[in-house]
Design an enzyme around this catalytic site. Structure first.
Site, PDB file in Angstrom:
ATOM      1  N   HIS A 213       0.848  -1.190   0.000  1.00  0.00           N
ATOM      2  CA  HIS A 213       0.000   0.000   0.000  1.00  0.00           C
ATOM      3  C   HIS A 213       0.884   1.241   0.000  1.00  0.00           C
ATOM      4  O   HIS A 213       2.119   1.135   0.025  1.00  0.00           O
ATOM      5  CB  HIS A 213      -0.963  -0.001   1.195  1.00  0.00           C
ATOM      6  CG  HIS A 213      -0.302   0.067   2.535  1.00  0.00           C
ATOM      7  ND1 HIS A 213       0.511  -0.924   3.032  1.00  0.00           N
ATOM      8  CD2 HIS A 213      -0.351   1.021   3.513  1.00  0.00           C
ATOM      9  CE1 HIS A 213       0.938  -0.604   4.244  1.00  0.00           C
ATOM     10  NE2 HIS A 213       0.438   0.573   4.546  1.00  0.00           N
TER      11      HIS A 213
ATOM     12  N   ASP B  56       6.020   4.299   5.180  1.00  0.00           N
ATOM     13  CA  ASP B  56       6.914   3.294   5.758  1.00  0.00           C
ATOM     14  C   ASP B  56       6.970   2.019   4.930  1.00  0.00           C
ATOM     15  O   ASP B  56       7.716   1.089   5.269  1.00  0.00           O
ATOM     16  CB  ASP B  56       6.528   2.985   7.207  1.00  0.00           C
ATOM     17  CG  ASP B  56       5.073   2.564   7.386  1.00  0.00           C
ATOM     18  OD1 ASP B  56       4.248   2.872   6.506  1.00  0.00           O
ATOM     19  OD2 ASP B  56       4.754   1.933   8.413  1.00  0.00           O
ATOM     20  N   HIS B  57       6.205   1.977   3.823  1.00  0.00           N
ATOM     21  CA  HIS B  57       6.225   0.808   2.952  1.00  0.00           C
ATOM     22  C   HIS B  57       6.730   1.121   1.539  1.00  0.00           C
ATOM     23  O   HIS B  57       6.979   0.196   0.770  1.00  0.00           O
ATOM     24  CB  HIS B  57       4.822   0.206   2.846  1.00  0.00           C
ATOM     25  CG  HIS B  57       4.336  -0.370   4.139  1.00  0.00           C
ATOM     26  ND1 HIS B  57       4.343  -1.717   4.413  1.00  0.00           N
ATOM     27  CD2 HIS B  57       3.873   0.237   5.260  1.00  0.00           C
ATOM     28  CE1 HIS B  57       3.887  -1.926   5.642  1.00  0.00           C
ATOM     29  NE2 HIS B  57       3.591  -0.747   6.171  1.00  0.00           N
TER      30      HIS B  57
END
Length: 303
Positions: free
Chosen positions: A61, A65-66
């Site tokens: 997503h 932080d991804h």
């Protein structure tokens, strides 16, 4: 064999000794990355693995932080002399998001290809691996990923002889090729036994528990799951923010019964995840705590 390394286990913000979320898998000279939080390229360097073979990146997503590590990672892949295309898979809107990030990483020496998922699930074959994305329950569109590596049946020369398969075609049939030849049509089933047990890895972060996660993780060789919070009073916060507690994750494990289970995506407020492990193993004994750099070689079972 599938080499797996949990590069980063942090959620929300990086900490000393805890990079943000990322997982790298290697198979047959190819590498597949799931998520790319800040620090991913540093974690790969620390592990000692090469960035050049990364040909597929799966994004769960669009939270920072991804995905915030993508510009630096793609630049490093470019500096490794890669010229083959890199494919990025993720939710609808992926190309627009990544192109915006790449304002600071232009002129890459390889083509970027985008596959946008629009629906509850998506299946994709990559270099012998089967990737299945499945929708999970977060406060934005988010997907988990199941990676499977199938294994063909055992070669039986007596079966080949019974089916009058010429010797010169045996090797090609063992590799799964169907052959149209002057002598006739030959298929792999004419020389191979039943398909053997392959490998399965399931990866989910940033979600509430769902039955789909349990089904996708069922009897996996490795199930990597979010364990954002461990404190007893954090279940309400987990529900509000659409995350999962360690105890909820362990209960999924107890139902899905994977061979191994690792927790990841810890809250920055969780200073010492091991304090919860004894409690978690009363729920599911095969659960372990993920940590940055934790690795495993998943091997085919001996038959």
């Amino acid at each position: 064999m599938l080499d797996v390394c949990l590069l980063g286990t942090g959620g929300m913000m990086p900490l000393p000794g805890r990079f943000l979320t990322s997982l790298l898998m290697r198979y047959n000279g190819e590498s597949v990355l799931i998520d790319c939080g800040e620090g991913t390229q540093v974690a790969i360097r620390k592990k000692g693995w090469s960035m050049n073979p990364i040909g597929l990146i799966c994004v769960t997503h669009f939270h920072g932080d991804h995905i915030s590590g993508l510009p630096g990672l793609l630049l490093s892949i470019g500096n490794s002399d890669r010229t083959d295309p890199v494919t990025i898979v993720g939710p609808k809107g992926l190309e627009s998001v990544v192109r915006s990030l790449l304002v600071i990483a232009q002129d890459l020496p390889f083509e970027l290809r985008f596959i946008e998922i629009d629906g509850k699930d998506f299946d994709y074959d990559y270099k012998g691996l089967h990737i299945k994305a499945f929708r999970v329950k977060h406060n934005v569109v988010c997907y988990g990923y199941r990676v499977t590596l199938s294994r063909s049946g055992k070669f039986h020369p007596e079966l080949a002889n019974e089916n009058n398969v010429p010797l010169k075609y045996w090797n090609r049939l063992q590799k799964g090729e169907t052959i149209e030849a002057p002598e006739g049509r030959f298929t792999p089933e004419m020389v191979l036994g039943p398909e053997r047990k392959g490998l399965k890895l399931t990866y989910v972060t940033d979600t509430r528990p769902t039955q789909t996660i349990t089904e996708m993780a069922k009897e996996a060789d490795l199930f990597i799951c979010e364990g954002m919070y461990g404190e007893a009073d954090c279940e309400g916060k987990a529900k509000d923010k659409k995350h999962m507690t360690m105890q909820e994750a362990a209960r999924i494990g107890a139902e899905a019964r994977p061979q191994r289970m690792w927790l990841t995506h810890y809250s920055p407020s969780m200073a010492y995840p091991p304090q919860y492990i004894d409690e978690l193993r009363t729920i599911f004994p095969r659960i372990s705590l993920g940590k940055d750099g934790k690795s495993i070689d998943l091997m085919f079972s001996e038959e």
